[in-house]
Design a protein around this motif. Structure first.
Motif, PDB file in Angstrom:
ATOM      1  N   LEU A  10       0.834  -1.204   0.000  1.00  0.00           N
ATOM      2  CA  LEU A  10       0.000   0.000   0.000  1.00  0.00           C
ATOM      3  C   LEU A  10       0.869   1.255   0.000  1.00  0.00           C
ATOM      4  O   LEU A  10       0.564   2.225  -0.705  1.00  0.00           O
ATOM      5  N   LEU A  11       1.947   1.232   0.769  1.00  0.00           N
ATOM      6  CA  LEU A  11       2.853   2.381   0.811  1.00  0.00           C
ATOM      7  C   LEU A  11       3.654   2.518  -0.486  1.00  0.00           C
ATOM      8  O   LEU A  11       3.912   3.627  -0.953  1.00  0.00           O
ATOM      9  N   TRP A  12       4.063   1.394  -1.080  1.00  0.00           N
ATOM     10  CA  TRP A  12       4.929   1.395  -2.259  1.00  0.00           C
ATOM     11  C   TRP A  12       4.171   1.746  -3.533  1.00  0.00           C
ATOM     12  O   TRP A  12       4.598   2.568  -4.321  1.00  0.00           O
ATOM     13  N   ARG A  13       3.014   1.079  -3.751  1.00  0.00           N
ATOM     14  CA  ARG A  13       2.309   1.287  -5.018  1.00  0.00           C
ATOM     15  C   ARG A  13       0.870   1.752  -4.872  1.00  0.00           C
ATOM     16  O   ARG A  13       0.166   1.917  -5.862  1.00  0.00           O
ATOM     17  N   GLY A  14       0.413   1.915  -3.638  1.00  0.00           N
ATOM     18  CA  GLY A  14      -0.915   2.471  -3.416  1.00  0.00           C
ATOM     19  C   GLY A  14      -2.056   1.479  -3.458  1.00  0.00           C
ATOM     20  O   GLY A  14      -3.207   1.849  -3.266  1.00  0.00           O
ATOM     21  N   SER A  15      -1.747   0.209  -3.715  1.00  0.00           N
ATOM     22  CA  SER A  15      -2.784  -0.818  -3.746  1.00  0.00           C
ATOM     23  C   SER A  15      -2.160  -2.171  -3.432  1.00  0.00           C
ATOM     24  O   SER A  15      -0.942  -2.321  -3.439  1.00  0.00           O
ATOM     25  N   SER A  16      -3.010  -3.132  -3.166  1.00  0.00           N
ATOM     26  CA  SER A  16      -2.563  -4.493  -2.931  1.00  0.00           C
ATOM     27  C   SER A  16      -3.672  -5.429  -3.383  1.00  0.00           C
ATOM     28  O   SER A  16      -4.669  -4.986  -3.966  1.00  0.00           O
ATOM     29  N   HIS A  17      -3.510  -6.694  -3.138  1.00  0.00           N
ATOM     30  CA  HIS A  17      -4.471  -7.717  -3.528  1.00  0.00           C
ATOM     31  C   HIS A  17      -4.506  -8.749  -2.405  1.00  0.00           C
ATOM     32  O   HIS A  17      -3.485  -9.007  -1.773  1.00  0.00           O
ATOM     33  N   TRP A  18      -5.654  -9.354  -2.189  1.00  0.00           N
ATOM     34  CA  TRP A  18      -5.784 -10.299  -1.075  1.00  0.00           C
ATOM     35  C   TRP A  18      -4.797 -11.453  -1.163  1.00  0.00           C
ATOM     36  O   TRP A  18      -4.370 -11.988  -0.145  1.00  0.00           O
ATOM     37  N   THR A  19      -4.380 -11.837  -2.364  1.00  0.00           N
ATOM     38  CA  THR A  19      -3.421 -12.934  -2.510  1.00  0.00           C
ATOM     39  C   THR A  19      -2.055 -12.576  -1.932  1.00  0.00           C
ATOM     40  O   THR A  19      -1.292 -13.455  -1.536  1.00  0.00           O
TER      41      THR A  19
END
Length: 134
Positions: free
Chosen positions: A19-28
């Motif tokens: 979240l800090l690095w690219r602003g999003s993530s994924h549950w996996t």
């Protein structure tokens, strides 16, 4: 229970980093991060402070890169989830891993090793961490 706690913390840490690095993530990524953190911690427990930190970080970076490739192959290529694509970076393999991120995994491995050791010391009363750099 200890392994579950460390796995969960690793998954949460990884989501926060993304979240800090690219602003999003994924549950996996919770599962990939948890598995990476757990395996680096177990690797560290296997060596029990005998191997210097830098070579251990190199092994950790290789392990994370391998797990990232396997996860990327399954999640991105086979299941078509398109969670990430490194094909725009030089020195990538099938767009799933790249030399750039492997270098970052080397640095992150050091952080994981140290955090895992201190969590084990503080939460579970294991041996107090100490390190040899080389």
């Amino acid at each position: 229970m200890k392994q579950f706690i460390l796995f969960s913390l690793g998954g949460i840490f990884y989501i926060i980093i993304e979240l800090l690095w690219r602003g999003s993530s994924h549950w996996t990524m919770f599962f990939l991060g948890g598995l990476c953190f757990l395996l680096i911690g177990l690797m560290n427990e296997f060596f029990t402070f005998e191997i210097p930190l830098l070579p251990e970080m190199l092994i950790g970076a290789f392990l994370i890169t391998l797990l990232e490739f396997i996860t990327g192959y399954i999640v991105n290529i086979k299941l078509g989830m398109n969670v990430w694509d490194y094909s725009y970076l030089r020195f990538n393999i099938m767009g799933q891993v790249s030399l750039f991120y492997s270098v970052l995994w080397f640095i992150l491995s050091g952080v994981c090793i140290i955090v895992d050791d201190w969590l084990r010391y503080i939460l579970f009363g294991e041996e107090k961490p100490h390190y040899k750099l080389v």
